[in-house]
Design an enzyme around this catalytic site. Structure first.
Site: not given
Ligand code: VGL
Ligand code: ZN
Length: 208
Positions: A8, A48, A50, A83, A108, A153
């Site tokens: 990420d 990430d 979403h 996010h 993901k 993550c």
């Molecule tokens: C993450 C919180 C929500 C991360 C992703 O990449 O650590 N943390 N989504």
């Molecule tokens: Zn996230």
């Protein structure tokens, strides 16, 4: 077969992003040095990704603020600022990351009703992303993991890697990772160590 998993390293987790990790951008040159080291046969980056209105967003929970606990599909869930919404600049990999050297991008967090901290499977440990099977098929025996965020993550990916890739040695590169809170990072490092994950520096990773 040596693999590097970059977790990420996205605009959203860097200063200026929607869920910024302090100094998140500072790992980009370190990640690039790892990529350029020639030490890795396989380089994977997770993203990430979403959908708009994802269930982990506080904005979807009336009366809740970001960083409060809520409930998602009947389970406790940390609620985040909106996010890394797929297709937005917040979800893009950091522009300085050497993406041309990355062999596979693993998305993901695409299902509304469950969060996915790990690059290997959803938080309920039900749906797999396919990355563990891919790494088994590739014959990965050594896996180094780094990225954002150490206490979410990166940690969950490393814990899943230990469980799902029992043939492989798993190491987390500490200076190539940054976390959301200092306490969270200390606890995550301890938990990873207790579970057999080696915590190393990028210098160790490049030298060894
Ligand atoms: C993450 C919180 C929500 C991360 C992703 O990449 O650590 N943390 N989504
Ligand atoms: Zn996230």
């Amino acid at each position: 077969m040596k693999a590097l998993l970059l977790i990420d390293i996205q605009n959203g987790f860097c200063p200026g992003g929607n869920l910024p990790v302090a100094d998140g951008h500072a790992i980009v040159p370190i990640a690039n040095a790892l990529i350029d080291s020639g030490r890795y046969d396989l380089i994977v980056a997770s993203q990430d990704w979403h959908p708009p209105g994802h269930g982990s967003f506080a904005s979807m929970h009336p009366d809740k603020e970001p960083f409060e606990m809520g409930v998602l599909s009947g389970k406790p869930q940390m609620l985040w600022p909106d996010h890394c919404v797929r297709g937005t600049p917040d979800a893009e990999l950091h522009p300085d990351l050497k993406v041309e050297e990355i062999d596979l991008i693993q998305l993901k967090g695409e299902s509304h009703g469950v969060d996915s901290y790990s690059a290997f499977r959803d938080n309920d440990k039900d749906a797999l992303t396919g990355l563990s099977q891919f790494m088994k098929d590739q014959g990965v025996t050594e896996l180094d993991i780094c990225g954002l965020a150490t206490d979410y993550c990166v940690k969950f990916s490393a814990l899943d890697a230990i469980e799902m890739l029992p043939e492989a040695t798993i190491r987390v590169i500490e200076d190539a990772s940054r976390g959301i809170t200092p306490e969270g990072v200390s606890a995550a490092i301890e938990e990873m160590r207790e579970n057999g994950i080696a915590i190393i520096s990028s210098r160790d990773a490049i030298a060894a």
